[in-house]
Design a protein around this motif. Structure first.
Motif, PDB file in Angstrom:
ATOM      1  N   GLY A  91       0.791  -1.219   0.000  1.00 44.65           N
ATOM      2  CA  GLY A  91       0.000   0.000   0.000  1.00 44.65           C
ATOM      3  C   GLY A  91       0.824   1.270   0.000  1.00 44.65           C
ATOM      4  N   GLN A  92       2.123   1.168   0.327  1.00 41.26           N
ATOM      5  CA  GLN A  92       2.958   2.368   0.422  1.00 41.26           C
ATOM      6  C   GLN A  92       4.112   2.380  -0.576  1.00 41.26           C
ATOM      7  OE1 GLN A  92       4.145   3.279   4.434  1.00 41.26           O
ATOM      8  NE2 GLN A  92       4.853   5.326   3.932  1.00 41.26           N
ATOM      9  N   VAL A  93       4.508   1.226  -1.074  1.00 43.93           N
ATOM     10  CA  VAL A  93       5.650   1.151  -1.988  1.00 43.93           C
ATOM     11  C   VAL A  93       5.191   1.237  -3.438  1.00 43.93           C
ATOM     12  CG1 VAL A  93       7.512  -0.322  -2.840  1.00 43.93           C
ATOM     13  CG2 VAL A  93       7.085  -0.130  -0.378  1.00 43.93           C
ATOM     14  N   VAL A  94       5.800   2.167  -4.176  1.00 42.09           N
ATOM     15  CA  VAL A  94       5.589   2.268  -5.618  1.00 42.09           C
ATOM     16  C   VAL A  94       6.844   1.727  -6.293  1.00 42.09           C
ATOM     17  CG1 VAL A  94       5.126   3.787  -7.586  1.00 42.09           C
ATOM     18  CG2 VAL A  94       4.129   4.302  -5.343  1.00 42.09           C
ATOM     19  N   VAL A  95       6.696   0.696  -7.093  1.00 44.79           N
ATOM     20  CA  VAL A  95       7.822   0.028  -7.740  1.00 44.79           C
ATOM     21  C   VAL A  95       8.155   0.783  -9.028  1.00 44.79           C
ATOM     22  CG1 VAL A  95       8.619  -2.122  -8.772  1.00 44.79           C
ATOM     23  CG2 VAL A  95       7.118  -2.182  -6.772  1.00 44.79           C
ATOM     24  N   GLU A  96       9.332   1.372  -9.071  1.00 50.13           N
ATOM     25  CA  GLU A  96       9.745   2.181 -10.217  1.00 50.13           C
ATOM     26  C   GLU A  96      10.676   1.347 -11.099  1.00 50.13           C
ATOM     27  OE1 GLU A  96      11.656   6.624 -10.959  1.00 50.13           O
ATOM     28  OE2 GLU A  96      10.563   6.163  -9.106  1.00 50.13           O
ATOM     29  N   VAL A  97      10.211   0.999 -12.296  1.00 52.03           N
ATOM     30  CA  VAL A  97      10.959   0.131 -13.207  1.00 52.03           C
ATOM     31  C   VAL A  97      11.992   0.966 -13.945  1.00 52.03           C
ATOM     32  CG1 VAL A  97      10.818  -1.536 -15.097  1.00 52.03           C
ATOM     33  CG2 VAL A  97       8.910  -1.312 -13.468  1.00 52.03           C
ATOM     34  N   LEU A  98      13.269   0.682 -13.692  1.00 51.04           N
ATOM     35  CA  LEU A  98      14.343   1.452 -14.310  1.00 51.04           C
ATOM     36  C   LEU A  98      14.345   1.272 -15.820  1.00 51.04           C
ATOM     37  CD1 LEU A  98      17.143   0.701 -11.710  1.00 51.04           C
ATOM     38  CD2 LEU A  98      15.981   2.879 -12.049  1.00 51.04           C
ATOM     39  N   GLU A  99      14.798   2.319 -16.503  1.00 49.35           N
ATOM     40  CA  GLU A  99      14.699   2.347 -17.966  1.00 49.35           C
ATOM     41  C   GLU A  99      15.555   1.301 -18.657  1.00 49.35           C
ATOM     42  OE1 GLU A  99      17.863   5.320 -16.686  1.00 49.35           O
ATOM     43  OE2 GLU A  99      15.884   4.660 -16.008  1.00 49.35           O
ATOM     44  N   HIS A 100      16.603   0.796 -17.965  1.00 43.53           N
ATOM     45  CA  HIS A 100      17.485  -0.177 -18.614  1.00 43.53           C
ATOM     46  C   HIS A 100      17.017  -1.622 -18.434  1.00 43.53           C
ATOM     47  CE1 HIS A 100      19.148  -0.083 -14.475  1.00 43.53           C
ATOM     48  NE2 HIS A 100      19.301  -1.374 -14.688  1.00 43.53           N
ATOM     49  N   VAL A 101      15.927  -1.865 -17.693  1.00 45.73           N
ATOM     50  CA  VAL A 101      15.453  -3.228 -17.462  1.00 45.73           C
ATOM     51  C   VAL A 101      14.767  -3.758 -18.717  1.00 45.73           C
ATOM     52  CG1 VAL A 101      13.910  -4.694 -16.114  1.00 45.73           C
ATOM     53  CG2 VAL A 101      15.146  -2.822 -14.996  1.00 45.73           C
ATOM     54  N   PRO A 102      15.261  -4.851 -19.319  1.00 47.46           N
ATOM     55  CA  PRO A 102      14.609  -5.419 -20.512  1.00 47.46           C
ATOM     56  C   PRO A 102      13.215  -5.938 -20.168  1.00 47.46           C
ATOM     57  CG  PRO A 102      16.842  -6.293 -20.228  1.00 47.46           C
ATOM     58  CD  PRO A 102      16.490  -5.586 -18.956  1.00 47.46           C
ATOM     59  N   LEU A 103      12.274  -5.696 -21.048  1.00 45.41           N
ATOM     60  CA  LEU A 103      10.888  -6.066 -20.776  1.00 45.41           C
ATOM     61  C   LEU A 103      10.554  -7.396 -21.436  1.00 45.41           C
ATOM     62  CD1 LEU A 103       9.172  -2.565 -21.214  1.00 45.41           C
ATOM     63  CD2 LEU A 103       9.832  -3.722 -19.095  1.00 45.41           C
ATOM     64  N   ASP A 104      11.143  -8.478 -20.918  1.00 46.38           N
ATOM     65  CA  ASP A 104      10.818  -9.796 -21.456  1.00 46.38           C
ATOM     66  C   ASP A 104       9.545 -10.310 -20.794  1.00 46.38           C
ATOM     67  OD1 ASP A 104      11.552 -10.862 -18.906  1.00 46.38           O
ATOM     68  OD2 ASP A 104      13.642 -10.938 -19.544  1.00 46.38           O
ATOM     69  N   ASP A 105       9.119 -11.495 -21.195  1.00 51.56           N
ATOM     70  CA  ASP A 105       7.844 -12.031 -20.698  1.00 51.56           C
ATOM     71  C   ASP A 105       7.859 -12.228 -19.191  1.00 51.56           C
ATOM     72  OD1 ASP A 105       6.876 -12.052 -23.266  1.00 51.56           O
ATOM     73  OD2 ASP A 105       7.217 -14.199 -23.589  1.00 51.56           O
ATOM     74  N   GLU A 106       9.001 -12.658 -18.638  1.00 57.82           N
ATOM     75  CA  GLU A 106       9.077 -12.902 -17.203  1.00 57.82           C
ATOM     76  C   GLU A 106       8.951 -11.598 -16.416  1.00 57.82           C
ATOM     77  OE1 GLU A 106      11.802 -15.440 -13.994  1.00 57.82           O
ATOM     78  OE2 GLU A 106      12.607 -14.953 -15.976  1.00 57.82           O
ATOM     79  N   VAL A 107       9.572 -10.537 -16.895  1.00 62.37           N
ATOM     80  CA  VAL A 107       9.476  -9.244 -16.217  1.00 62.37           C
ATOM     81  C   VAL A 107       8.045  -8.728 -16.274  1.00 62.37           C
ATOM     82  CG1 VAL A 107      10.112  -6.811 -16.404  1.00 62.37           C
ATOM     83  CG2 VAL A 107      11.888  -8.567 -16.471  1.00 62.37           C
ATOM     84  N   LEU A 108       7.422  -8.818 -17.435  1.00 61.45           N
ATOM     85  CA  LEU A 108       6.043  -8.332 -17.557  1.00 61.45           C
ATOM     86  C   LEU A 108       5.100  -9.138 -16.673  1.00 61.45           C
ATOM     87  CD1 LEU A 108       5.907  -7.679 -21.408  1.00 61.45           C
ATOM     88  CD2 LEU A 108       6.081  -5.980 -19.580  1.00 61.45           C
ATOM     89  N   ALA A 109       5.313 -10.454 -16.608  1.00 57.82           N
ATOM     90  CA  ALA A 109       4.486 -11.281 -15.724  1.00 57.82           C
ATOM     91  C   ALA A 109       4.714 -10.898 -14.268  1.00 57.82           C
ATOM     92  CB  ALA A 109       4.799 -12.757 -15.947  1.00 57.82           C
ATOM     93  N   GLY A 110       5.974 -10.583 -13.920  1.00 54.80           N
ATOM     94  CA  GLY A 110       6.266 -10.149 -12.564  1.00 54.80           C
ATOM     95  C   GLY A 110       5.570  -8.850 -12.214  1.00 54.80           C
TER      96      GLY A 110
END
Length: 404
Positions: A91-110
């Motif tokens: 409820g308090q943490v906003v997860v900020e996805v860094l620009e260099h993280v590749p957006l593969d299927d596992e990351v998107l599912a996560g």
């Protein structure tokens, strides 16, 4: 390997995120242990995130850093796919996805799983690259760097974000002056971040980080589903680890209520949460604390426990926190407040109240070669001396067994 805990000054940066009218609505947490440009590899970024999380939840306390406001936390792939756990405070943490993280299927599912668990997700430094459209469609917020985008392209980029995800909130970063703020608001930004609104603040505190050796031994015990008593013994053997476990158990990301002992904190956190926090501690790192100080702290705690056998765990925790405060050079009241322990322990440490408080004062009196204090608290100097020697022997044995 060494049993030594580590003593250092922990630095964490935070910068406010503001509403269009200027009101403060959230904070972004920033890595400040060393210059950010030294973070070259993915492992460097993972360690930086671990240090920030461990410091905020284990050293400062989330309420001291942000109150109840949301915290934006930069994360790497390992956090997104669940290889490293995030603070259990969706409820308090906003997860900020860094620009260099590749957006593969596992990351998107996560990311989908994190949002289902209640976390909000922000796409960091989005520049309209089509390869990152999938992230914007999933995210709750998108962050746009004004100088990188260029004022002339801002309106179109904000519109593009809302075309991909009509309900998304837009944060425009690096607002340097009033003109930038007016431009961002006119372009449709919901939130603003930058030096015009406030500069990053660095907050510091003394930290006693746990020994890698003990943390690794604890992770092994957790993986092998060891008995709770073994876990309690390992945590209690390292002052830095014990202090962090107490703080984390009492924090909103733990159980959110005061605890009476290290042993109770271990039970309340449970193996899953305890494992997650220990991994973050191992990723943190710091400078060594002299072995002799660790043994002295454990001895004070052990002596207190022996003098109050009916409240053994509580007395051990009171003695440990008293000694930790001395080593850190911090106000004991602040150490106790931030540790999240029950008020009865604070009363014992600060005011000598109850059997635990009297035992602690007697032990400290013995350490300072003041038998009058021992007697004034209802103990016989010889008895305390004998108990203290037993505790010292056990502390030395503990050190030897953990480094074997």
């Amino acid at each position: 390997m060494s049993i030594d805990s580590t003593l250092s000054t922990v630095l964490v940066g935070r910068q406010g995120i503001h509403a269009a009218d200027g009101g403060l609505v959230a904070f972004e947490l920033l890595f400040r242990q060393m210059p950010i440009d030294v973070l070259q590899s993915e492992a460097d970024h993972e360690a930086a995130t671990a240090q920030v999380i461990s410091a905020v939840f284990g050293d400062f306390g989330v309420s001291d850093i942000a109150g109840s406001r949301p915290l934006f936390l930069n994360v790497t792939r390992a956090y997104l796919v669940g290889d490293i756990a995030l603070p259990d405070l969706p409820g308090q943490v906003v997860v900020e996805v860094l620009e260099h993280v590749p957006l593969d299927d596992e990351v998107l599912a996560g990311i989908v799983a994190l949002r289902a668990a209640g976390y909000r997700v922000a796409a960091d430094d989005w520049d309209g690259t089509p390869e990152r459209d999938a992230l914007v469609r999933l995210a709750d917020l998108v962050k746009i760097d004004l100088p990188q985008t260029g004022p002339e392209n801002l309106v179109a980029l904000v519109a593009r974000a809302r075309e991909l995800h009509p309900g998304i909130q837009v944060v425009v970063e690096r607002i340097e002056d009033a003109a930038d703020a007016a431009l961002a608001v006119a372009a449709g930004a919901d939130l603003l971040q930058g030096y015009h609104l406030d500069r990053p603040q660095v907050v510091a505190t003394s930290s006693m980080s746990p020994s890698d050796a003990v943390c690794l031994r604890l992770l092994g015990a957790l993986a092998s589903e060891a008995e709770t008593a073994e876990l309690e013994t390992l945590v209690s053997s390292d002052p830095g680890l014990a202090l962090r476990v107490l703080r984390m158990a009492g924090s909103p990301a733990g159980v959110g209520r005061p605890v009476r002992s290290v042993q109770q904190a271990v039970v309340l956190l449970g193996p899953r949460k305890l494992s997650a926090w220990v991994v973050l501690m191992v990723l943190g790192g710091a400078k060594r604390l002299p072995h002799e100080q660790v043994v002295t702290m454990l001895t004070r705690a052990g002596a207190c426990a022996r003098l109050v056998p009916r409240q053994r765990d509580v007395a051990y925790t009171a003695g440990l926190l008293s000694a930790v405060s001395e080593v850190l050079g911090t106000d004991p009241a602040e150490t106790l407040r931030s540790s999240g322990v029950d008020p009865s322990i604070a009363a014992a440490v600060l005011h000598g109240e109850g059997p635990v408080g009297m035992a602690l004062r007697a032990v400290v009196g013995h350490e300072r070669a003041n038998p009058a204090v021992v007697v004034a608290n209802g103990f016989v100097p010889f008895e305390v001396s004998h108990v203290y020697l037993d505790a010292l022997r056990e502390s030395l044995r503990t050190a030897a067994s953990l480094t074997a």
